[in-house]
Structures are given as C-alpha cells and as structure tokens.
Design an enzyme around this catalytic site. Structure first.
Site, mmCIF file in Angstrom:
data_model
loop_
_atom_site.group_PDB
_atom_site.id
_atom_site.type_symbol
_atom_site.label_atom_id
_atom_site.label_comp_id
_atom_site.label_asym_id
_atom_site.label_seq_id
_atom_site.Cartn_x
_atom_site.Cartn_y
_atom_site.Cartn_z
ATOM 1 N N ALA A 10 0.902 -1.265 0.034
ATOM 2 C CA ALA A 10 -0.006 0.283 0.058
ATOM 3 C C ALA A 10 1.011 1.127 0.035
ATOM 4 C CB ALA A 10 -0.584 0.073 1.212
ATOM 5 N N SER A 12 0.486 5.630 -0.930
ATOM 6 C CA SER A 12 -0.118 6.752 -0.816
ATOM 7 C C SER A 12 -1.490 6.434 -0.697
ATOM 8 C CB SER A 12 -0.085 7.478 -2.307
ATOM 9 O OG SER A 12 1.181 7.098 -2.629
ATOM 10 N N GLY A 13 -1.904 5.631 0.216
ATOM 11 C CA GLY A 13 -3.282 5.116 0.492
ATOM 12 C C GLY A 13 -3.969 4.408 -0.372
ATOM 13 N N ILE A 14 -3.258 4.129 -1.828
ATOM 14 C CA ILE A 14 -3.821 3.278 -2.366
ATOM 15 C C ILE A 14 -3.391 1.846 -2.367
ATOM 16 C CG2 ILE A 14 -4.096 2.903 -5.001
ATOM 17 C CD1 ILE A 14 -3.603 5.974 -5.283
ATOM 18 N N GLY A 15 -4.291 0.803 -2.379
ATOM 19 C CA GLY A 15 -3.599 -0.605 -2.361
ATOM 20 C C GLY A 15 -3.164 -1.175 -3.554
ATOM 21 N N SER A 157 3.302 -26.579 5.884
ATOM 22 C CA SER A 157 2.489 -28.197 5.584
ATOM 23 C C SER A 157 2.320 -28.640 6.887
ATOM 24 C CB SER A 157 3.200 -28.704 4.560
ATOM 25 O OG SER A 157 2.804 -30.063 4.505
ATOM 26 N N TYR A 179 11.129 -32.241 0.984
ATOM 27 C CA TYR A 179 10.064 -31.266 0.974
ATOM 28 C C TYR A 179 9.497 -31.101 2.494
ATOM 29 C CZ TYR A 179 4.919 -29.755 0.642
ATOM 30 O OH TYR A 179 3.826 -29.095 0.904
HETATM 31 N N1 LIG Z 1 -1.650 -28.948 -2.027
HETATM 32 C C1 LIG Z 1 -1.619 -29.213 -0.684
HETATM 33 O O1 LIG Z 1 -2.290 -30.282 -0.258
HETATM 34 C C2 LIG Z 1 -0.709 -28.632 -0.082
HETATM 35 C C3 LIG Z 1 0.069 -27.734 -0.486
HETATM 36 N N2 LIG Z 1 0.948 -26.829 0.299
HETATM 37 C C4 LIG Z 1 1.854 -25.669 -0.095
HETATM 38 O O2 LIG Z 1 1.170 -24.872 -0.857
HETATM 39 C C5 LIG Z 1 2.106 -24.435 -1.728
HETATM 40 C C6 LIG Z 1 1.476 -24.171 -3.352
HETATM 41 O O3 LIG Z 1 1.122 -25.814 -3.547
HETATM 42 P P1 LIG Z 1 -0.037 -26.173 -4.511
HETATM 43 O O4 LIG Z 1 -0.877 -25.018 -4.944
HETATM 44 O O5 LIG Z 1 -0.603 -27.391 -3.714
HETATM 45 O O6 LIG Z 1 0.734 -26.796 -5.683
HETATM 46 P P2 LIG Z 1 0.836 -26.366 -7.112
HETATM 47 O O7 LIG Z 1 2.061 -27.241 -7.730
HETATM 48 O O8 LIG Z 1 -0.241 -26.378 -7.855
HETATM 49 O O9 LIG Z 1 1.415 -24.908 -7.139
HETATM 50 C C7 LIG Z 1 2.667 -24.613 -7.026
HETATM 51 C C8 LIG Z 1 2.987 -23.015 -7.256
HETATM 52 O O10 LIG Z 1 4.395 -22.625 -6.647
HETATM 53 C C9 LIG Z 1 5.092 -22.129 -8.143
HETATM 54 N N3 LIG Z 1 6.196 -22.479 -8.051
HETATM 55 C C10 LIG Z 1 6.973 -23.516 -8.122
HETATM 56 N N4 LIG Z 1 8.036 -23.256 -8.358
HETATM 57 C C11 LIG Z 1 8.455 -21.916 -8.477
HETATM 58 C C12 LIG Z 1 9.618 -21.269 -8.536
HETATM 59 N N5 LIG Z 1 10.890 -21.744 -8.728
HETATM 60 N N6 LIG Z 1 9.353 -20.064 -8.619
HETATM 61 C C13 LIG Z 1 8.239 -19.367 -8.656
HETATM 62 N N7 LIG Z 1 7.157 -20.227 -8.572
HETATM 63 C C14 LIG Z 1 7.191 -21.429 -8.143
HETATM 64 C C15 LIG Z 1 4.356 -22.739 -9.329
HETATM 65 O O11 LIG Z 1 4.211 -21.906 -10.332
HETATM 66 P P3 LIG Z 1 4.127 -22.330 -11.685
HETATM 67 O O12 LIG Z 1 2.604 -21.920 -12.205
HETATM 68 O O13 LIG Z 1 5.118 -21.644 -12.436
HETATM 69 O O14 LIG Z 1 4.605 -23.613 -11.954
HETATM 70 C C16 LIG Z 1 2.765 -22.697 -8.587
HETATM 71 O O15 LIG Z 1 2.162 -21.543 -8.841
HETATM 72 C C17 LIG Z 1 3.333 -25.074 -1.819
HETATM 73 O O16 LIG Z 1 4.129 -24.301 -0.928
HETATM 74 C C18 LIG Z 1 2.868 -26.248 -1.149
HETATM 75 O O17 LIG Z 1 3.843 -26.888 -0.313
HETATM 76 C C19 LIG Z 1 1.060 -27.272 1.508
HETATM 77 C C20 LIG Z 1 0.345 -28.388 2.189
HETATM 78 C C21 LIG Z 1 -0.783 -28.941 1.557
HETATM 79 C C1 LIG Z 2 -0.726 -46.304 -1.344
HETATM 80 C C2 LIG Z 2 -1.976 -45.720 -0.801
HETATM 81 C C3 LIG Z 2 -3.039 -46.590 -0.178
HETATM 82 C C4 LIG Z 2 -1.262 -44.598 0.109
HETATM 83 C C5 LIG Z 2 -2.292 -43.411 0.702
HETATM 84 C C6 LIG Z 2 -1.435 -42.458 1.317
HETATM 85 C C7 LIG Z 2 -1.854 -41.468 1.820
HETATM 86 C C8 LIG Z 2 -1.862 -41.495 3.353
HETATM 87 C C9 LIG Z 2 -1.098 -40.034 1.382
HETATM 88 C C10 LIG Z 2 -1.109 -39.957 -0.120
HETATM 89 C C11 LIG Z 2 -1.009 -38.715 -0.543
HETATM 90 C C12 LIG Z 2 -0.484 -37.823 0.771
HETATM 91 C C13 LIG Z 2 -0.478 -36.447 1.034
HETATM 92 C C14 LIG Z 2 -0.507 -35.574 0.047
HETATM 93 C C15 LIG Z 2 -0.213 -34.326 -0.050
HETATM 94 C C16 LIG Z 2 0.473 -33.944 1.224
HETATM 95 C C17 LIG Z 2 0.435 -32.521 1.131
HETATM 96 C C18 LIG Z 2 1.303 -31.898 -0.075
HETATM 97 C C19 LIG Z 2 1.229 -31.802 2.603
HETATM 98 O O1 LIG Z 2 1.852 -30.785 2.477
HETATM 99 C C20 LIG Z 2 0.751 -32.590 3.810
HETATM 100 C C21 LIG Z 2 0.728 -33.986 3.498
HETATM 101 C C22 LIG Z 2 -0.055 -34.447 2.545
HETATM 102 C C23 LIG Z 2 -1.464 -33.998 2.639
HETATM 103 C C24 LIG Z 2 0.060 -36.042 2.232
HETATM 104 C C25 LIG Z 2 -0.665 -36.721 3.246
HETATM 105 C C26 LIG Z 2 -0.696 -38.359 3.265
HETATM 106 C C27 LIG Z 2 -1.144 -38.745 1.814
HETATM 107 C C28 LIG Z 2 -2.445 -38.317 1.921
#
Ligand SMILES: NC(=O)C1=CN([C@@H]2O[C@H](COP(=O)(O)OP(=O)(O)OC[C@H]3O[C@@H](n4cnc5c(N)ncnc54)[C@H](OP(=O)(O)O)[C@@H]3O)[C@@H](O)[C@H]2O)C=CC1
Ligand SMILES: CC(C)CCC[C@@H](C)[C@H]1CC[C@H]2C3=CC[C@H]4[C@H](C)C(=O)CC[C@]4(C)[C@H]3CC[C@]12C
Length: 318
Positions: A10, A12-15, A157, A179
């Site tokens: 933000a 100058s007051g503009i987001g 996560s 990760y």
């Molecule tokens: N999905 C889930 O269940 C969970 C996700 N998260 C976290 O949420 C976040 C988003 O993930 P999610 O939306 O699920 O996954 P996606 O793979 O759909 O999205 C990942 C995003 O990160 C961007 N990205 C990856 N690498 C880079 C890079 N080098 N520079 C810039 N941008 C980058 C991607 O951009 P691009 O479009 O260019 O590929 C994309 O927009 C992550 O940090 C993930 O760890 C955490 C817990 C659970």
């Molecule tokens: C061989 C199958 C029967 C195994 C099932 C396994 C599940 C317990 C897991 C499969 C996918 C896993 C997850 C996916 C996304 C993760 C997410 C990106 C994160 O950041 C937290 C953990 C996850 C939710 C993870 C959790 C276990 C699984 C569901």
C-alpha cells in the site's frame, strides 16, 4: 493455485496487489480472474523464479522501484519433485499406533527425488525456503518501517516434521524427504524472523492449507485414487480442509502483533462445511530456530559472493 508469491503493498493510501510468478501466462490468467471478481483492484505482475537467486534479486529490485512500502508478503511457491509413497513404510504405519497421524501428515511415507541447481543449492531447499528467505532480506527496508507493521506469511504444511530436518544438513542433501525438511525449516525460520524483526515492525506467521487437490498432490497419486481416499482424509484430519486459502485470508484480517509466533494456523472445514482457522502449537524451539537462522545468513553471504564472482567473470570475458 496460480500465484507463487503474492504481495500486497500500500502506498499513498492506494492498495496494490503484486503477483510475483514464474509462469507469466498463468499469472496473467490469475490477474484477469481477480479483475473479474474485483474490477477496481490494482493488480500488477512481476516475474520471479524463486528457486533462482538471481531472479529473486532482480524481482526484489523491480518491486522496490514500484513500491516504497509492503504490508503483506505471501510466500506460496513450493515444489515436491518426483514424489513417491513408500509402500513398505505405509503398510507398516497402517498397523501402528501412528496410523491417523500418517494419513493426516504423510509422516515417513512421502519421499522425493531432489536435484542440485546451477548455483549448487538443493532445488527443494532453494525453492521452498532459501529463495523466500533472500526475498524477505531484500525487501527488508519496505517491510521494516516505523509507522506500520508488516506480515510475512509462509505456506508450510502438516508434512513439516522435525524428524526430517537436521541442522547439520539444512538443505537435506542426504535424506529422501526434502519437502518435509524444507517445510520444517520454514516453521523454524518464521520464529527466527519474529525474534529478530518484531522490534522493527516485521512479523512472520506460518499456515497449513491442509490437503488441497492441486498439481502438487496429483503428482503423488492419480487423481481418481486421491478422490477415492479423500473422504478418509477429511475424516482423519477432522473434516479438514477443502478451502486451503482460509488461513491466508484470516491472517490478513488480524493485527500482525496479535499472532502467536509458535503457532501454525491451519485452514479447516467443519462437518457442516464451514471454513475456519485454528492455531496449532508447532514442534519447534528457539535454539534450533536461531541456529538455522545463523546458517542461512552464512549461506546468504556465500550465494551473494558466488553471484558477484559470476558477474565479474562475465565482465572480464567480454
Ligand atoms: N496442495 C496441498 O495439499 C498442500 C500444499 N502446500 C503448499 O502450498 C503451496 C502451493 O502448492 P499447490 O498449490 O498445492 O501446488 P501447485 O504445484 O499447484 O502450485 C505450486 C505453485 O508454486 C509455484 N512455483 C513452483 N516453483 C516455483 C519457482 N521456482 N518460482 C516461482 N514459483 C514457483 C508454481 O508456479 P508455476 O505456475 O510457474 O508452476 C505454482 O504456482 C506450496 O508451498 C505447497 O508446499 C502445503 C500443504 C498442502
Ligand atoms: C498407497 C496408498 C493407499 C497410500 C495413501 C497414502 C496417503 C496417506 C497419502 C497420499 C498422499 C499424501 C499427501 C498428499 C499431500 C500432502 C501435502 C502436500 C502436504 O503438504 C501434507 C501431507 C499431504 C497431505 C500427504 C498426506 C498423506 C497422503 C494423503
């Protein structure tokens, strides 16, 4: 989710909303979608590959040319390359007392194959943690201002596990869970940022979106299989979560100084389908967080020096 790093500034007051993204086509699509729902919003795009430190420095410089203040920095980008479910560990976990936790967090059963970036960093560490750290350092003058508090929000996560992280191997060169290690490191780093910067008006918080079906999760198991086990996942995670953005929005509505630096804010959904945010204490401590911070500062120096040397090399060759 499109935007990798999303900043709200933000002046100058503009987001102004700035979407800093690697893929500019997707970024533009996200901007257009935003303008459909909020036609008067001011949204700008910035190219940023957060795994490439040169790109981070360039993007931060461009941002500083655009804005002189930054209120919210959402650190969203994250990768989980070549994910695998360790079937042996899964079946072992199935008959252990840890079974609920395993389904909720994937603890011990999710492995990935990491690689090394051209500058010599582990890719998952560079993308999920270090690039964001460097960005925060670069934007420090905009985040630390006397007249307002700012908030940095890390997308962590519930897969962030202390057991996957080691202070002797912060980049996770030796293990198979980069990760989990990088997400645990972001929890630690958030605490360290609070310790070092709260007195300068910068606050940091960590969120967990829960299980959200995205490209990241589709890389782990086929979508139809994930859809099949989704009801089980919702049950073990306490009917959580469909709306991964809930905690991001909730934090936006809070005063940064009122947030708990030891808490991770989880997006959850009740049995009746209502979304809410709940803080959970993180399994972190101040000593470990400070030790990581010191190591990151050292690595920052090394990386900056490497980039300067590369620049010098190019100049002398030309
Ligand atoms: N999905 C889930 O269940 C969970 C996700 N998260 C976290 O949420 C976040 C988003 O993930 P999610 O939306 O699920 O996954 P996606 O793979 O759909 O999205 C990942 C995003 O990160 C961007 N990205 C990856 N690498 C880079 C890079 N080098 N520079 C810039 N941008 C980058 C991607 O951009 P691009 O479009 O260019 O590929 C994309 O927009 C992550 O940090 C993930 O760890 C955490 C817990 C659970
Ligand atoms: C061989 C199958 C029967 C195994 C099932 C396994 C599940 C317990 C897991 C499969 C996918 C896993 C997850 C996916 C996304 C993760 C997410 C990106 C994160 O950041 C937290 C953990 C996850 C939710 C993870 C959790 C276990 C699984 C569901």
């Amino acid at each position: 989710m499109f935007a990798c790093v999303c900043v709200y500034c933000a002046f100058s007051g503009i987001g102004l909303l700035c979407l800093a993204c690697r893929n500019m086509q997707r970024a533009e699509a996200a901007r257009q979608a935003l303008l459909v729902s909020h036609p008067t919003a001011q949204a700008t795009l910035l190219h940023l590959d957060v795994g490439n430190m040169r790109s981070v420095l360039r993007a931060a410089e461009e941002f500083k040319q655009m804005c002189n203040r930054l209120d919210y920095l959402y650190l969203n980008a994250g990768i989980m390359p070549n994910p695998r479910v360790d079937h042996k560990a899964f079946y072992k976990g199935l008959f252990s007392s840890n079974v609920v936790c395993m389904f909720a967090t994937g603890e011990g059963i999710l492995t990935q194959e990491d690689k090394v970036t051209p500058i010599g960093l582990q890719e998952v560490f560079a993308t999920n943690l270090f690039g964001h750290f460097l960005l925060v350092k670069e934007l420090e003058p905009l985040l630390c201002q006397i007249d307002h508090n700012s908030l940095v929000i890390w997308r962590s996560s519930n897969n962030a596990q202390r057991s996957a992280f080691s202070l002797d191997d912060i980049q996770h060169q030796k293990g198979r869970e980069p990760y989990s290690s990088s997400k645990y490191a972001s929890d630690l780093l958030s605490l360290a940022l609070n310790c070092h910067y709260n007195n300068r008006g910068l606050f940091s918080s960590v969120i967990c979106p829960g299980l959200v079906m995205t490209n990241l999760t589709y890389g782990i198991l086929p979508s139809f299989f994930l859809a099949l086990i989704l009801p089980v996942m919702w049950l073990v995670e306490g009917y959580s979560p469909y709306n991964g953005a809930e905690a991001l929005f909730w934090l936006f509505m809070q005063k940064p100084e009122s947030l708990d630096p030891m808490a991770k804010y989880h997006s959850l959904t009740s049995g009746l389908g209502n979304n809410y945010t709940q803080p959970h204490k993180m399994d972190i401590d101040e000593n470990m967080s400070e030790a990581l911070y010191v190591k990151l500062l050292e690595l920052e120096d090394t990386v900056r020096k490497k980039l300067r040397d590369e620049d010098l090399d190019i100049k002398t060759k030309n």
